[in-house]
Design a protein around this motif. Structure first.
Motif, PDB file in Angstrom:
ATOM      1  N   VAL A 116       0.862  -1.175   0.000  1.00 61.67           N
ATOM      2  CA  VAL A 116       0.000   0.000   0.000  1.00 61.67           C
ATOM      3  C   VAL A 116       0.897   1.222   0.000  1.00 61.67           C
ATOM      4  O   VAL A 116       1.518   1.552   1.012  1.00 61.67           O
ATOM      5  CB  VAL A 116      -0.932   0.026   1.235  1.00 61.67           C
ATOM      6  CG1 VAL A 116      -1.752   1.313   1.242  1.00 61.67           C
ATOM      7  CG2 VAL A 116      -1.855  -1.176   1.237  1.00 61.67           C
ATOM      8  N   PRO A 117       1.043   1.889  -1.145  1.00 63.90           N
ATOM      9  CA  PRO A 117       1.910   3.070  -1.208  1.00 63.90           C
ATOM     10  C   PRO A 117       1.478   4.138  -0.217  1.00 63.90           C
ATOM     11  O   PRO A 117       0.281   4.358  -0.002  1.00 63.90           O
ATOM     12  CB  PRO A 117       1.747   3.547  -2.659  1.00 63.90           C
ATOM     13  CG  PRO A 117       1.257   2.343  -3.415  1.00 63.90           C
ATOM     14  CD  PRO A 117       0.425   1.572  -2.445  1.00 63.90           C
ATOM     15  N   GLU A 118       2.440   4.784   0.399  1.00 67.30           N
ATOM     16  CA  GLU A 118       2.129   5.798   1.402  1.00 67.30           C
ATOM     17  C   GLU A 118       1.431   7.018   0.804  1.00 67.30           C
ATOM     18  O   GLU A 118       0.772   7.774   1.507  1.00 67.30           O
ATOM     19  CB  GLU A 118       3.410   6.224   2.123  1.00 67.30           C
ATOM     20  CG  GLU A 118       3.947   5.173   3.075  1.00 67.30           C
ATOM     21  CD  GLU A 118       2.947   4.808   4.167  1.00 67.30           C
ATOM     22  OE1 GLU A 118       2.303   5.718   4.709  1.00 67.30           O
ATOM     23  OE2 GLU A 118       2.786   3.605   4.455  1.00 67.30           O
ATOM     24  N   ASP A 119       1.586   7.226  -0.512  1.00 70.19           N
ATOM     25  CA  ASP A 119       0.912   8.365  -1.126  1.00 70.19           C
ATOM     26  C   ASP A 119      -0.546   8.068  -1.468  1.00 70.19           C
ATOM     27  O   ASP A 119      -1.242   8.909  -2.034  1.00 70.19           O
ATOM     28  CB  ASP A 119       1.672   8.818  -2.376  1.00 70.19           C
ATOM     29  CG  ASP A 119       1.677   7.759  -3.480  1.00 70.19           C
ATOM     30  OD1 ASP A 119       1.053   6.688  -3.289  1.00 70.19           O
ATOM     31  OD2 ASP A 119       2.306   8.004  -4.524  1.00 70.19           O
ATOM     32  N   HIS A 145     -16.154  -5.921  -2.243  1.00 76.42           N
ATOM     33  CA  HIS A 145     -15.167  -4.914  -1.855  1.00 76.42           C
ATOM     34  C   HIS A 145     -14.688  -4.270  -3.148  1.00 76.42           C
ATOM     35  O   HIS A 145     -14.141  -4.923  -4.027  1.00 76.42           O
ATOM     36  CB  HIS A 145     -13.998  -5.517  -1.090  1.00 76.42           C
ATOM     37  CG  HIS A 145     -13.125  -4.481  -0.440  1.00 76.42           C
ATOM     38  ND1 HIS A 145     -12.163  -3.780  -1.135  1.00 76.42           N
ATOM     39  CD2 HIS A 145     -13.086  -4.004   0.820  1.00 76.42           C
ATOM     40  CE1 HIS A 145     -11.562  -2.929  -0.318  1.00 76.42           C
ATOM     41  NE2 HIS A 145     -12.105  -3.042   0.873  1.00 76.42           N
ATOM     42  N   ALA A 146     -14.917  -2.978  -3.273  1.00 77.88           N
ATOM     43  CA  ALA A 146     -14.733  -2.285  -4.545  1.00 77.88           C
ATOM     44  C   ALA A 146     -13.262  -2.135  -4.902  1.00 77.88           C
ATOM     45  O   ALA A 146     -12.465  -1.673  -4.074  1.00 77.88           O
ATOM     46  CB  ALA A 146     -15.382  -0.905  -4.480  1.00 77.88           C
ATOM     47  N   PRO A 147     -12.879  -2.456  -6.138  1.00 78.78           N
ATOM     48  CA  PRO A 147     -11.492  -2.236  -6.558  1.00 78.78           C
ATOM     49  C   PRO A 147     -11.128  -0.758  -6.646  1.00 78.78           C
ATOM     50  O   PRO A 147      -9.940  -0.417  -6.649  1.00 78.78           O
ATOM     51  CB  PRO A 147     -11.420  -2.915  -7.924  1.00 78.78           C
ATOM     52  CG  PRO A 147     -12.824  -3.018  -8.395  1.00 78.78           C
ATOM     53  CD  PRO A 147     -13.663  -3.154  -7.170  1.00 78.78           C
ATOM     54  N   GLU A 148     -12.116   0.122  -6.710  1.00 79.84           N
ATOM     55  CA  GLU A 148     -11.810   1.550  -6.752  1.00 79.84           C
ATOM     56  C   GLU A 148     -11.590   2.148  -5.363  1.00 79.84           C
ATOM     57  O   GLU A 148     -11.210   3.315  -5.246  1.00 79.84           O
ATOM     58  CB  GLU A 148     -12.913   2.299  -7.497  1.00 79.84           C
ATOM     59  CG  GLU A 148     -12.977   1.895  -8.961  1.00 79.84           C
ATOM     60  CD  GLU A 148     -13.751   2.880  -9.803  1.00 79.84           C
ATOM     61  OE1 GLU A 148     -13.901   4.033  -9.362  1.00 79.84           O
ATOM     62  OE2 GLU A 148     -14.207   2.483 -10.884  1.00 79.84           O
ATOM     63  N   ALA A 149     -11.804   1.346  -4.327  1.00 75.98           N
ATOM     64  CA  ALA A 149     -11.530   1.805  -2.965  1.00 75.98           C
ATOM     65  C   ALA A 149     -10.083   1.470  -2.608  1.00 75.98           C
ATOM     66  O   ALA A 149      -9.376   0.759  -3.336  1.00 75.98           O
ATOM     67  CB  ALA A 149     -12.476   1.118  -1.993  1.00 75.98           C
ATOM     68  N   GLN A 150      -9.632   1.989  -1.490  1.00 75.73           N
ATOM     69  CA  GLN A 150      -8.347   1.558  -0.961  1.00 75.73           C
ATOM     70  C   GLN A 150      -8.429   0.076  -0.607  1.00 75.73           C
ATOM     71  O   GLN A 150      -9.469  -0.412  -0.156  1.00 75.73           O
ATOM     72  CB  GLN A 150      -7.988   2.369   0.284  1.00 75.73           C
ATOM     73  CG  GLN A 150      -7.487   3.765  -0.014  1.00 75.73           C
ATOM     74  CD  GLN A 150      -6.141   3.744  -0.733  1.00 75.73           C
ATOM     75  OE1 GLN A 150      -5.154   3.245  -0.219  1.00 75.73           O
ATOM     76  NE2 GLN A 150      -6.118   4.280  -1.939  1.00 75.73           N
TER      77      GLN A 150
END
Length: 884
Positions: free
Chosen positions: A160-163, A396-401
């Motif tokens: 999970v990139p910090e940005d 669980h949506a792929p467009e979510a985190q």
């Protein structure tokens, strides 16, 4: 043993009135008094006109004498639902549904048909070279295939990139390991599909799943119950998408293909792939009306040629997506094809989680129950301009985190028990390195699939969506439940005196408060929906969501029981649905289903899995049996079964390892395991009882009855506090002679399970041992000393324990004990809710994010135990209420 037509279980619709139509049927559970029916074959469903209605019955639980205690029941689809009752009448003919369910197995295929739809499921065989990767291969409505190749999909992201950006994602697809037919009709068929998610390159398998496909007589719907177990490494495994996908064949012209997506408050996004309204030239009113209604449009020769000759110049919108990334907002957008830009097509608040793709020859729809409540969700339609579209319902949506299940802090230097116990004094968090691990938790969703004969009218879809979110449910009346003598000490609501009415009002106040808090505080989300918070921060005007053990409640002090007993006695639909959501959550997310803690639950924490207290008091079936028996839900039945051997956990996870006085010498020994007679044995007893009455398992029966006899034989009975358990024999050492009392022993279901056991079986001495515990817990120090040689230490939560004195008073017919019980309930010692002193106050911005209500005197511990004490005291000694 024979039944009688006079043996009747009256039923009611959960939402009071019969639904307008019942295209999906209904499934429920019905209790029968002991000795009423020897077999479900003697049961019939009778309508208000006295006629027997086609129905299917099966056993859920039996009484010790072998008679039916709980029966599952199914009613097929009907356009004219009414009022019903279950009768015991083996002589009455059992009518067959007009469209019965039939199951055929052969040649690696399971086929389920009901005269309306046919479902073809491919079963894996050892000889097959290609693994089975579909939940079902084909769904037909009549002769038309409306969906094919339904399967599960998931996306794995390993960082999970910090940005906040998205990392590389790896696609997975379901791989089926087994297909089992659990019911075969004639009204209901159930097929269980189990497997794992497998990387497309075959490099990894994980995320075990169980999917049940349920078909009812005459219905165009398929109920889907989907469970996934998270079995990854939280440091490297981030689920970036989880969904159900199917192919939808399309046959009609592009302008006759339709997508329907439910929005909020009954609204719909309803469009064709190629729209012919709003153009510069008008194709004709009849053409426009047909497309808007979803009917087949007239032949092109009947259109205005200024439109029909230029149709190729009108864009086709092949892809549509709805995203619900929070509880409060959704967006819809569409595009013509991959490689082209998306345009916004609509937005709103809380989408109802339904999408359909159809044309005049047939269609396919999918609805996700509790869609916005379980955000982030997403609905995708792709390829509507081709020969087949794909529909994906993302749980669980792929467009979510992506899901981030890493522990939320670095340990704060708590490397030994001393520092961990010290932390309890400040944040109430029971931390231990490595224990805040989500490996083995689960999540269950309910979906409904629809096989349409054509594009349905919007009014039809509106009913479908409403019934996805609130399925019509038949239920026994509170009076029928009470008459069957199930679930121990409770009684239907009685407001016959001012004091009774005042107590009933206080229970209603607390229930309404929590129902409102769920929405005000947004207790929603994939891993959260169904739970409530533990304690309140009056300074910040928030529940203590970020303070150690004060955050998510995880069944602490039994709010599950409070809600279920409240439902039993009132029949309230809103309370049922809150209890239902809590059962789904606490039984799945708060409990481990595989791995080192399988069968144990996690104590309350900022994260549901964060606490190092992994104990049976959270996983106990005492919290789940209600829902299983009232709805016949097989998944909750799985949860009960998987706990059958949970006593094994005492070998490797001592629940009191940090605080036991003999920590220097105690080592788990399978012949002498330390088991508490409160939270531990109460959970084991509930486990063995559920297994015995559901399956007839003699091992569970013998352990239950044997340990009951052992408690009776101990010199101090329940006052012993902790006994030594022989895991292989399933018995306690009865020679232990000591006194140890804890205020937590009785507040995790022990009261309820003991009450039920004593009414169920006669184990000599057990009722006496329980009576002694109930009599002495709130007794004066002098009386305690006379009984056991010294006054008790560890006596707290007097209001909660008032129901122990009430039980003793009822069974000894003792007015002094009854007076003690009511005195403790009204505020003796450490009270929870004092004199029902509720002051609801509204806090408005700018002091909070949005307007919220708070009650300074209430926490979840207080509300749950006050509610249970009120309910049980009224049932046991309501006739001895003080007059003042």
């Amino acid at each position: 043993m024979t039944g009688s037509p006079a043996a009747i279980v009256p039923l009611r619709w959960l939402d009071e009135l019969p639904p307008e139509r019942l295209p999906g049927g209904s499934v429920w559970g019905a209790p029968l008094p002991r000795g009423t029916a020897g077999s479900p074959d003697a049961l019939r469903l009778r309508g208000a006109d006295g006629e027997t209605v086609p129905a299917q019955f099966w056993p859920l639980a039996t009484w010790p004498d072998g008679s039916v205690k709980w029966a599952g029941a199914a009613l097929g689809a009907t356009d004219h639902p009414g009022e019903y009752e279950v009768v015991v009448d083996p002589s009455a003919a059992c009518p067959v549904p007009e469209h019965p369910v039939e199951v055929r197995e052969g040649d690696g295929t399971v086929t389920v048909g009901n005269g309306v739809i046919t479902l073809e499921i491919q079963a894996p065989r050892a000889a097959d070279a290609t693994p089975v990767d579909t939940l079902f291969r084909r769904l037909r409505r009549g002769d038309v295939v409306v969906a094919e190749n339904a399967h599960l999909v998931s996306l794995l992201q390993q960082d999970v990139p910090e940005d906040g950006g998205a990392g590389p994602r790896h696609p997975f697809r379901s791989r089926v390991a087994s297909v089992v037919v659990e019911q075969r009709g004639p009204v209901r068929a159930v097929v269980r599909v189990e497997g794992t998610h497998r990387a497309l390159d075959g490099s990894r398998e994980w995320l075990p799943f169980t999917v049940r496909l349920v078909v009812l007589a005459g219905s165009e719907r398929i109920r889907v119950v989907h469970t996934v177990i998270w079995d990854g490494d939280a440091a490297t495994d981030f689920v970036a998408g989880l969904g159900v996908r199917a192919d939808v064949p399309l046959r009609a012209d592009l302008h006759d293909r339709h997508v329907r997506i439910a929005g909020a408050d009954g609204g719909f996004f309803a469009e064709a792939v190629r729209g012919i309204t709003g153009l510069r030239r008008d194709p004709g009113a009849e053409v426009r009306d047909a497309q808007i209604a979803g009917r087949r449009t007239p032949p092109l020769s009947e259109w205005n040629p200024q439109v029909s000759e230029r149709l190729h110049l009108v864009p086709t919108w092949g892809d549509v997506t709805l995203t619900q990334l929070s509880a409060d907002g959704f967006g819809i957008r569409k595009r013509t094809a991959p490689g082209h830009g998306w345009i916004d097509a609509g937005a709103g608040t809380r989408a109802e989680g339904f999408v359909s793709v159809s044309d005049p020859d047939g269609g396919f729809g999918v609805g996700v129950r509790s869609f916005w409540q379980s955000h982030p969700g997403q609905l995708d339609v792709r390829g509507m301009a081709g020969n087949r579209a794909t529909v994906t319902a993302w749980l669980h949506a792929p467009e979510a985190q992506p899901m981030d299940l890493r522990f939320y802090h670095d340990g704060l230097g708590q490397d030994d028990y001393a520092s961990q116990l010290d932390a309890l004094e400040i944040t109430y968090e029971d931390y231990e390195p490595g224990f805040g691990d989500a490996h083995g938790i689960a999540r269950t969703h309910e979906l409904t699939l629809f096989a349409y004969a054509a594009t349905p009218p919007i009014e039809h879809l509106a009913l479908d969506v409403a019934q996805v979110q609130q399925p019509p449910l038949l239920q026994p009346t509170p009076e029928a439940l009470h008459a069957a003598v199930v679930f121990g000490d409770w009684a239907p609501v009685d407001r016959s005196t001012p004091v009774r009415a005042e107590i009933e009002d206080s229970i209603d106040f607390l229930l309404s408060f929590y129902l409102e808090q769920i929405d005000q505080r947004r207790w929603y989300g994939f891993w959260h929906y169904g739970d409530v918070m533990h304690a309140y921060d009056h300074d910040r005007h928030v529940w203590r969501y970020d303070v150690g053990g004060y955050a998510w409640d995880n069944s602490e002090l039994s709010p599950d029981l409070w809600l279920w007993y409240s439902y039993l006695r009132t029949g309230r639909a809103d309370v049922f649905r809150l209890a239902e959501a809590m059962t789904r959550h606490t039984g799945e997310v708060d409990v481990y289903h595989l791995g080192r803690w399988k069968g144990l639950g996690s104590r309350h924490n900022v994260q549901h899995w964060g606490c190092s207290a992994k104990q049976l008091r959270i996983s106990s079936p005492v919290y789940r049996r209600f829902y299983h028996y009232l709805t016949a839900d097989e998944r909750v039945g799985d949860l009960l079964t998987e706990l059958r051997d949970s006593d094994q956990r005492f070998l490797d996870t001592d629940p009191t390892r940090k605080v036991r006085t003999d920590a220097a010498t105690y080592r788990p020994d399978r012949a002498a395991l330390a088991v508490g007679l409160g939270t531990d044995w109460g959970a084991l007893a509930a486990t063995w009882l559920a297994d015995w009455e559901r399956t007839g398992n003699e091992r569970s029966r013998d352990r239950l009855l044997g340990t009951m006899a052992d408690i009776a034989a101990m010199p101090r009975g329940f006052l012993t506090g902790e006994a030594l358990y022989d895991l292989d024999a399933g018995r306690f050492d009865t020679t232990r002679d000591r006194v140890s009392v804890s205020h937590l022993s009785a507040v995790f279901g022990l009261v309820e399970v003991c009450s039920e056991l004593i009414s169920l079986v006669d184990v000599p001495g057990f009722a006496d041992a329980w009576q002694e515990y109930c009599r002495l817990y709130l007794a004066s120090p002098e009386e305690q000393e006379r009984a056991v040689g010294a006054p008790f230490t560890g006596v707290h939560l007097e209001q909660a324990h008032s129901r122990l004195a009430a039980w003793a008073a009822r069974h000894a017919d003792d007015d002094e004990l009854a007076e003690l019980a009511w005195r403790a309930f009204e505020g003796m010692g450490e009270w929870l809710v004092h004199r029902r002193d509720f002051a609801l106050r509204r806090i408005d911005p700018p002091y909070v994010l949005q307007p919220v209500d708070e009650v300074p005197t209430v926490s979840t511990n207080d509300a749950a135990q006050y509610g249970l004490a009120a309910i049980q005291n009224l049932a046991l000694i309501g006739d001895r209420l003080p007059r003042g």
